[in-house]
Design a protein around this motif. Structure first.
Motif, PDB file in Angstrom:
ATOM      1  N   ALA A  26       0.822  -1.211   0.000  1.00  0.00           N
ATOM      2  CA  ALA A  26       0.000   0.000   0.000  1.00  0.00           C
ATOM      3  C   ALA A  26       0.858   1.265   0.000  1.00  0.00           C
ATOM      4  O   ALA A  26       0.410   2.316  -0.468  1.00  0.00           O
ATOM      5  CB  ALA A  26      -0.927  -0.003   1.209  1.00  0.00           C
ATOM      6  N   LEU A  27       2.066   1.168   0.485  1.00  0.00           N
ATOM      7  CA  LEU A  27       2.931   2.352   0.581  1.00  0.00           C
ATOM      8  C   LEU A  27       3.818   2.586  -0.642  1.00  0.00           C
ATOM      9  O   LEU A  27       4.231   3.723  -0.883  1.00  0.00           O
ATOM     10  CB  LEU A  27       3.817   2.242   1.827  1.00  0.00           C
ATOM     11  N   VAL A  28       4.116   1.549  -1.417  1.00  0.00           N
ATOM     12  CA  VAL A  28       5.068   1.724  -2.525  1.00  0.00           C
ATOM     13  C   VAL A  28       4.534   2.633  -3.633  1.00  0.00           C
ATOM     14  O   VAL A  28       5.306   3.134  -4.439  1.00  0.00           O
ATOM     15  CB  VAL A  28       5.536   0.381  -3.133  1.00  0.00           C
ATOM     16  N   THR A  29       3.234   2.876  -3.650  1.00  0.00           N
ATOM     17  CA  THR A  29       2.673   3.761  -4.670  1.00  0.00           C
ATOM     18  C   THR A  29       2.758   5.234  -4.273  1.00  0.00           C
ATOM     19  O   THR A  29       2.571   6.103  -5.129  1.00  0.00           O
ATOM     20  CB  THR A  29       1.200   3.415  -4.950  1.00  0.00           C
ATOM     21  N   LEU A  30       3.020   5.517  -3.022  1.00  0.00           N
ATOM     22  CA  LEU A  30       3.022   6.905  -2.546  1.00  0.00           C
ATOM     23  C   LEU A  30       4.090   7.806  -3.174  1.00  0.00           C
ATOM     24  O   LEU A  30       3.762   8.926  -3.584  1.00  0.00           O
ATOM     25  CB  LEU A  30       3.132   6.949  -1.023  1.00  0.00           C
ATOM     26  N   PRO A  31       5.361   7.400  -3.257  1.00  0.00           N
ATOM     27  CA  PRO A  31       6.362   8.329  -3.800  1.00  0.00           C
ATOM     28  C   PRO A  31       6.040   8.805  -5.218  1.00  0.00           C
ATOM     29  O   PRO A  31       6.078  10.014  -5.494  1.00  0.00           O
ATOM     30  CB  PRO A  31       7.671   7.531  -3.761  1.00  0.00           C
ATOM     31  N   SER A  32       5.698   7.890  -6.109  1.00  0.00           N
ATOM     32  CA  SER A  32       5.381   8.298  -7.478  1.00  0.00           C
ATOM     33  C   SER A  32       4.078   9.080  -7.514  1.00  0.00           C
ATOM     34  O   SER A  32       3.915  10.004  -8.318  1.00  0.00           O
ATOM     35  CB  SER A  32       5.290   7.078  -8.397  1.00  0.00           C
TER      36      SER A  32
END
Length: 174
Positions: A26-32
């Motif tokens: 769920a967190l890996v999409t936040l930076p992009s």
């Protein structure tokens, strides 16, 4: 007690590693996503002025970028349903299906297909630096590459959580 409550009560708890992997997915999409929101807000975020204008990040382009970001994050958050109670029995507020237990085979099939598709589609970001973007500054391209690199892990993380979900359901005889 209803059949649905009996079914979910008999499930073994999700392994700690699967819960952590679901949160990571769920967190890996936040930076992009944050980077794309900056583009929609009018920041060039590493693009040259001409490149930013050519990409069309204003007007409907901004709406598209925001929609892509919100949609991607919502899809990533669905991974948590594989390790949380609300994924075992859908919340009552969901129209038409609220309060029901989703078909475990359908959940596993959809999550498996999604993991495979994400892995195939997003692996390209591991090679970001091999193909420089002509409309970006060198520094901007480096920053964008770093922000998109976590997306490479989304598919494998979803696959691992899906396997844990499947094993947990199978162990409970569901």
């Amino acid at each position: 007690m209803t059949t649905t409550q009996l079914d979910t009560a008999s499930l073994p708890p999700s392994p700690r590693w699967a819960i952590r992997a679901a949160h990571a997915a769920a967190l890996v999409t936040l930076p992009s996503g944050i980077w794309r929101l900056m583009l929609a807000a009018g920041f060039t975020a590493g693009y040259t002025e001409a490149g930013y204008d050519a990409m069309g990040f204003t007007g409907w382009g901004a709406v598209y970028v925001v929609g892509l970001t919100v949609g991607g994050e919502l899809l990533a958050l669905l991974t948590l349903g594989l390790v949380r109670p609300w994924g075992e029995v859908l919340p009552r507020w969901i129209p038409f299906v609220g309060g029901r237990r989703p078909n475990p085979r359908a959940v596993t099939a959809v999550a498996s297909l999604a993991a495979g598709a994400l892995t195939l589609i997003l692996t390209q970001f591991a090679f970001w630096w091999a193909f420089p973007h002509p409309d970006m500054t060198p520094f901007g391209s480096t920053v964008a590459g770093i922000l998109y690199l976590p997306l490479v892990a989304w598919g494998p993380l979803l696959a691992a959580v899906t396997i844990a979900h499947h094993r947990r359901r199978r162990a409970a005889g569901l």
